[in-house]
Write an enzyme that holds these catalytic residues in place. Structure first.
Site, PDB file in Angstrom:
ATOM      1  N   GLY A 112       0.102   5.404  -4.498  1.00 27.55           N
ATOM      2  CA  GLY A 112      -0.493   6.678  -4.894  1.00 27.55           C
ATOM      3  C   GLY A 112      -0.024   7.828  -4.032  1.00 27.55           C
ATOM      4  O   GLY A 112       0.283   8.918  -4.547  1.00 27.55           O
ATOM      5  N   ARG A 113       0.046   7.604  -2.724  1.00 29.38           N
ATOM      6  CA  ARG A 113       0.502   8.669  -1.821  1.00 29.38           C
ATOM      7  C   ARG A 113       1.961   9.004  -2.052  1.00 29.38           C
ATOM      8  O   ARG A 113       2.374  10.161  -1.951  1.00 29.38           O
ATOM      9  CB  ARG A 113       0.269   8.240  -0.378  1.00 29.38           C
ATOM     10  CG  ARG A 113      -1.128   8.548   0.137  1.00 29.38           C
ATOM     11  CD  ARG A 113      -1.428   7.839   1.430  1.00 29.38           C
ATOM     12  NE  ARG A 113      -1.737   6.435   1.191  1.00 29.38           N
ATOM     13  CZ  ARG A 113      -1.952   5.565   2.151  1.00 29.38           C
ATOM     14  NH1 ARG A 113      -1.864   5.948   3.415  1.00 29.38           N
ATOM     15  NH2 ARG A 113      -2.255   4.317   1.877  1.00 29.38           N
ATOM     16  N   ASN A 130     -10.434  -3.107  -6.654  1.00 33.89           N
ATOM     17  CA  ASN A 130      -9.638  -2.123  -7.394  1.00 33.89           C
ATOM     18  C   ASN A 130     -10.208  -1.780  -8.763  1.00 33.89           C
ATOM     19  O   ASN A 130      -9.805  -0.783  -9.382  1.00 33.89           O
ATOM     20  CB  ASN A 130      -8.195  -2.610  -7.563  1.00 33.89           C
ATOM     21  CG  ASN A 130      -7.395  -2.566  -6.286  1.00 33.89           C
ATOM     22  OD1 ASN A 130      -6.424  -3.308  -6.112  1.00 33.89           O
ATOM     23  ND2 ASN A 130      -7.786  -1.704  -5.346  1.00 33.89           N
ATOM     24  N   ASP A 139       0.829  -1.208   0.000  1.00 31.60           N
ATOM     25  CA  ASP A 139       0.000   0.000   0.000  1.00 31.60           C
ATOM     26  C   ASP A 139       0.861   1.254   0.000  1.00 31.60           C
ATOM     27  O   ASP A 139       1.958   1.264   0.569  1.00 31.60           O
ATOM     28  CB  ASP A 139      -0.903  -0.032   1.245  1.00 31.60           C
ATOM     29  CG  ASP A 139      -2.057   0.943   1.142  1.00 31.60           C
ATOM     30  OD1 ASP A 139      -2.346   1.423   0.029  1.00 31.60           O
ATOM     31  OD2 ASP A 139      -2.669   1.242   2.183  1.00 31.60           O
ATOM     32  N   ARG A 180      -0.326   9.182 -10.093  1.00 33.12           N
ATOM     33  CA  ARG A 180      -0.390   7.970  -9.290  1.00 33.12           C
ATOM     34  C   ARG A 180       0.318   6.798  -9.969  1.00 33.12           C
ATOM     35  O   ARG A 180       0.932   5.964  -9.310  1.00 33.12           O
ATOM     36  CB  ARG A 180      -1.856   7.598  -9.023  1.00 33.12           C
ATOM     37  CG  ARG A 180      -2.536   8.498  -8.006  1.00 33.12           C
ATOM     38  CD  ARG A 180      -4.013   8.122  -7.866  1.00 33.12           C
ATOM     39  NE  ARG A 180      -4.190   6.730  -7.510  1.00 33.12           N
ATOM     40  CZ  ARG A 180      -4.156   6.268  -6.261  1.00 33.12           C
ATOM     41  NH1 ARG A 180      -3.928   7.104  -5.254  1.00 33.12           N
ATOM     42  NH2 ARG A 180      -4.337   4.984  -6.014  1.00 33.12           N
ATOM     43  N   ARG A 204      -5.578  -2.240   8.552  1.00 34.47           N
ATOM     44  CA  ARG A 204      -6.645  -3.170   8.194  1.00 34.47           C
ATOM     45  C   ARG A 204      -6.112  -4.161   7.167  1.00 34.47           C
ATOM     46  O   ARG A 204      -5.082  -3.924   6.533  1.00 34.47           O
ATOM     47  CB  ARG A 204      -7.862  -2.430   7.644  1.00 34.47           C
ATOM     48  CG  ARG A 204      -7.565  -1.542   6.434  1.00 34.47           C
ATOM     49  CD  ARG A 204      -8.811  -0.806   5.958  1.00 34.47           C
ATOM     50  NE  ARG A 204      -8.492   0.071   4.838  1.00 34.47           N
ATOM     51  CZ  ARG A 204      -8.083   1.335   4.955  1.00 34.47           C
ATOM     52  NH1 ARG A 204      -7.950   1.863   6.176  1.00 34.47           N
ATOM     53  NH2 ARG A 204      -7.805   2.067   3.899  1.00 34.47           N
TER      54      ARG A 204
END
Length: 258
Positions: A31-32, A76, A28, A41, A205
């Site tokens: 994109g950030r 996604n 994860d 992204r 999560r």
């Protein structure tokens, strides 16, 4: 900072580490990572692909037997079309570049998820990589591609229900072993359950990733974004794993004697 941050130093000798047989990673933060650099992204996804190469090689060298990577979830598909199209091209680019290294390192590719719904070029790239690396006897690099854990459980239930309807088994025959054999990870046998589950980027999560198989996985969360995740970060996660007391619902020696 990482949740469950290890107290020991990541420079601990490999001989002192308990190497997990099966590591699963939720990759994860692509994109950030790009957004912080004022980049699109897709640039984060491209860099993240290079991280996959580095971490797969590092895990193999450490003696990990299975590395499962959450590459594309069933959820996604709801992302913008341009991003989805780019993500579908990534396996084509990845395997065209990396299969020779996988073969060299004796790594075998496997897939969980419904690849029949993928674009033809993506599907062919995945299938070719599986065939080309099939003789590898070292680490299994297991990609979760178009994968959803809840869907997997539902499909396994349907499969067993059909076997009952056909008279091949009775409801009383269904147990944990039989259910595991109906899951997409059945080919991994005793290695199907991850020992260590890592999620990058600070989210806390599992996002529908291997919910059945991860019932007793040790969880490790880190703020490091996936494109920045290094072999040292992997070692830090394994160091944290080494310090855990895995009792699987039982008691350790000292508690049982008290």
């Amino acid at each position: 900072m990482a949740l469950f941050k290890p107290k020991t130093n990541v420079s601990v000798a490999n001989a002192q580490l308990k190497i997990p047989d099966h590591i699963a990673i939720i990759m994860d933060g692509n994109g950030r990572w790009a957004k912080r650099r004022l980049m699109p992204r897709v640039a984060g996804h491209k860099t993240g692909m290079n991280t996959v190469k580095k971490i797969a090689t590092a895990a193999s060298n450490l003696g990990v037997k299975v590395l499962t990577l959450y590459a594309f979830s069933t959820e996604n598909w709801s992302r913008p079309n341009d991003e989805v199209n780019f993500l579908m091209q990534l396996p084509v680019d990845f395997f065209s570049e990396f299969v020779p290294d996988l073969i060299k390192n004796n790594i075998r590719v496997q897939i969980i998820g419904n690849i029949d719904e993928l674009p033809k070029s993506t599907r062919h790239a995945v299938q070719n990589a599986i065939v080309q690396t099939s003789q590898g006897s070292g680490m299994i690099l297991n990609f979760a591609l178009n994968y959803g854990g809840q869907i997997e459980i539902v499909e396994a239930t349907k499969k067993l229900a059909q076997q009952v309807a056909d008279g091949d088994i009775s409801p009383n025959d269904i147990n944990g072993d039989l259910f595991s054999e109906a899951l997409q990870t059945a080919s991994l046998g005793k290695l199907a359950a991850p020992d260590l589950m890592i999620r990058t980027s600070g989210e806390l999560r599992l996002s529908n990733f291997m919910p059945y198989q991860s019932a007793y996985a040790e969880l490790y969360f880190t703020d490091v974004l996936w494109p920045d995740f290094t072999a040292d970060d992997l070692l830090q996660a394994i160091t944290a794993f080494t310090s855990r007391d895995r009792r699987f619902g039982g008691l350790d020696k000292y508690e049982s004697e008290s």
